[in-house]
Enzyme design. Structure first.
Site, PDB file in Angstrom:
ATOM      1  N   ASP A 163       0.851  -1.187   0.000  1.00 55.03           N
ATOM      2  CA  ASP A 163       0.000   0.000   0.000  1.00 55.03           C
ATOM      3  C   ASP A 163       0.891   1.243   0.000  1.00 55.03           C
ATOM      4  OD1 ASP A 163      -2.489   1.473   0.336  1.00 55.03           O
ATOM      5  OD2 ASP A 163      -1.772   1.898   2.348  1.00 55.03           O
ATOM      6  N   THR A 171      -3.081   5.114  -4.061  1.00 54.96           N
ATOM      7  CA  THR A 171      -2.022   5.936  -3.459  1.00 54.96           C
ATOM      8  C   THR A 171      -0.708   5.798  -4.235  1.00 54.96           C
ATOM      9  OG1 THR A 171      -1.739   4.126  -1.900  1.00 54.96           O
ATOM     10  CG2 THR A 171      -2.942   6.033  -1.123  1.00 54.96           C
ATOM     11  N   THR A 172      -0.408   4.582  -4.695  1.00 54.21           N
ATOM     12  CA  THR A 172       0.826   4.382  -5.478  1.00 54.21           C
ATOM     13  C   THR A 172       0.702   5.112  -6.808  1.00 54.21           C
ATOM     14  OG1 THR A 172       1.062   2.212  -4.457  1.00 54.21           O
ATOM     15  CG2 THR A 172       2.382   2.632  -6.413  1.00 54.21           C
ATOM     16  N   ASP A 231      -8.839  -0.277   1.754  1.00 55.25           N
ATOM     17  CA  ASP A 231      -8.818   0.332   0.417  1.00 55.25           C
ATOM     18  C   ASP A 231     -10.070  -0.049  -0.359  1.00 55.25           C
ATOM     19  OD1 ASP A 231      -6.405   1.275   1.191  1.00 55.25           O
ATOM     20  OD2 ASP A 231      -5.232   0.381  -0.421  1.00 55.25           O
TER      21      ASP A 231
END
Length: 506
Positions: A66, A99-100, A397
């Site tokens: 994550d 997020t990445t 997520d």
């Protein structure tokens, strides 16, 4: 005689040792720092992304892929690189997933314009081009997003399952996608559909067992609290019980160490002791009169009260965590009372079934079939503790993605399809603009390709070949084509393959 020139006083604005780097070299240094962060995260993107093992200074290890968690665990000191951490945190708070992707995209945008900065193009022109390209991108997403009809519950549930599956495909739990997707969608549908407060989804982690032993409690579950003698004599299951939630201490107070009470006679001392007992008995009798069969309190319930309740077939639990008690009230109704006097029926809650059950090595109190249930609890099982923690992050997520899909109901094709479509559209538009803005917008379009390119790299595909195929498909108007990490072709129609992502542009 020549007069001396007046001495110019030295003006010290900054304290000694302050780094005053500025201008082009500092800009390039900032870009390099951001690219270093993106390089660290790049290998975690997509269905074939790898996990990172991060060990802190205390020797505690965490395994995760994550983006927000990795950036939180890395002790980043460079101020420009820290802005990427803030971007990931904002994305995590607002959307929950991706997020990445946002970090890679931000870094790639910087990388594409680094050459122009070296050549002396003003950052204002670059920003103008980026803003124009971003506006175009948002307009295009609005025009291509597909709205799912919420009035058809089956169809809408199917959309939510697809969005949850897409979110999980890059996580540790991708092998159990159907099982966990179903669990996540049910959990979100338990919540109040107007408010959708994800904090009301409790998560309890119990080491041991397999992932398939995880369960969703349509109500509240919490670990058995510390109990005194007499607790084992209490009933452990009730059908339709009345539930009383308290913020009251039900135990005899120990005297303070430095307290001094002077008495003349033994009877005076006995009167003090009797008064203490009288106070607690009065509280207990008031509780029994309410008809409650399950008594919960944030504060301790002592051995005297525990035994007293056991004799009257009442279940009690003290020292219940504040968030657990809050969720119990949300599920069963009633309200938390700070006194034992004047408790009326409307202050009590109820549930269809209450039981204390053994799950793994722990005992849990479960409240199910709750009439006002706008909350639920995920009980996660698995081998190692780090593994369960990563499952929790993955589910968080997925829950956030499903929550967004419920609120918006709009979707786009995932797996790099929307990025390639935007890239193609912005590149085409840029060619109609004269001057430097054209170059900046083409750089923006090229940067968008980092997502499909990185997915290919991580899956071991021929990146150049796959991207050329995708460019050709998108040039021919086939806008739903994205990367396929499983098939021999390397590309597929991701809308038909149910690789869906919620769109937040509406």
């Amino acid at each position: 005689m020549q007069r001396g020139l007046p001495m110019q006083p030295t003006v010290v604005l900054l304290k000694e040792g302050t780094d005053t780097s500025q201008g082009k070299p500092q800009l390039l240094s900032n870009i390099s720092a951001c690219l270093a962060i993106a390089e660290t995260l790049a290998s975690t993107l997509g269905p074939r992304g790898m996990d990172k093992l991060i060990v802190n200074e205390r020797g505690e290890a965490q395994i995760t892929n994550d983006g927000a968690t990795i950036l939180k665990l890395l002790d980043i000191v460079h101020p420009a690189a820290r802005t990427l951490v803030d971007i990931a945190r904002a994305q995590d708070a607002e959307v929950g997933d991706g997020t990445t992707s946002v970090v890679l995209l931000a870094a790639q945008l910087l990388k594409e314009v680094r050459g122009y900065i070296e050549e002396g193009v003003s950052p204002h022109i670059i920003m103008k081009g980026f803003r124009k390209a971003a506006e175009l991108a948002i307009e295009h997403i609005k025009s291509v997003q597909i709205t799912v009809d919420k009035s058809n519950p089956e169809q809408f549930r199917s959309l939510l399952l697809k969005c949850a599956s897409t979110s999980m495909s890059s996580k540790l739990i991708h092998s159990e996608k159907p099982f966990f997707s179903n669990m996540v969608v049910e959990a979100v549908q338990c919540l109040d559909q107007e408010d959708l407060n994800e904090n009301l989804i409790g998560v309890k982690k119990i080491p041991g067992g397999g992932m398939q032993d995880s369960l969703l409690v349509q109500g509240v579950a919490f670990k058995k609290t510390f109990t005194y003698a007499g607790a084992e004599q209490q009933p452990k299951a009730f059908r339709n019980p009345l539930i009383l939630s308290l913020n009251v201490e039900l135990e005899l107070k120990a005297e303070k160490d430095n307290a001094e009470v002077r008495v003349e006679h033994v009877s005076d001392y006995q009167a003090i002791v009797d008064a203490e007992w009288e106070i607690i008995y009065r509280k207990l009798e008031a509780i029994e009169k309410t008809g409650a069969k399950v008594v919960l309190s944030k504060l301790p319930i002592g051995d005297l009260a525990t035994q007293w309740f056991a004799d009257r077939d009442i279940f009690c639990a003290g020292r219940v965590a504040a968030d657990d008690l809050q969720r119990v009230v949300q599920a069963v109704g009633g309200s938390i009372q700070s006194t034992c006097s004047d408790i009326k029926r409307e202050h009590l809650g109820t549930c269809g079934y209450f039981e204390e059950r053994q799950i793994g090595g722990e005992r849990y109190n479960l409240f199910t079939e709750c009439p006002k249930a706008k909350t639920c609890t995920l009980i996660l099982r698995g081998g190692a503790e780090q593994f369960i923690e990563e499952v929790e992050r993955s589910l968080h997520d997925a829950i956030m993605v499903v929550k967004r899909a419920v609120k918006n109901g709009d979707i786009v094709a995932g797996g790099g399809a929307i990025e390639m479509d935007l890239s193609s559209r912005i590149r085409k538009h840029a060619l109609s603009i004269p001057g430097k803005l054209q170059l900046v917008m083409i750089a923006f379009a090229k940067a968008l390709e980092v997502i499909p390119r990185q997915i290919c790299d991580n899956a071991g595909l021929d990146t150049t070949d796959v991207l050329n195929k995708l460019r050709m498909k998108h040039a021919n108007g086939e806008q739903y084509y994205g990367v396929d990490v499983d098939g021999p072709e390397g590309i597929r129609n991701n809308l038909d393959a149910f690789v869906w992502e919620p769109s937040l542009c509406g």
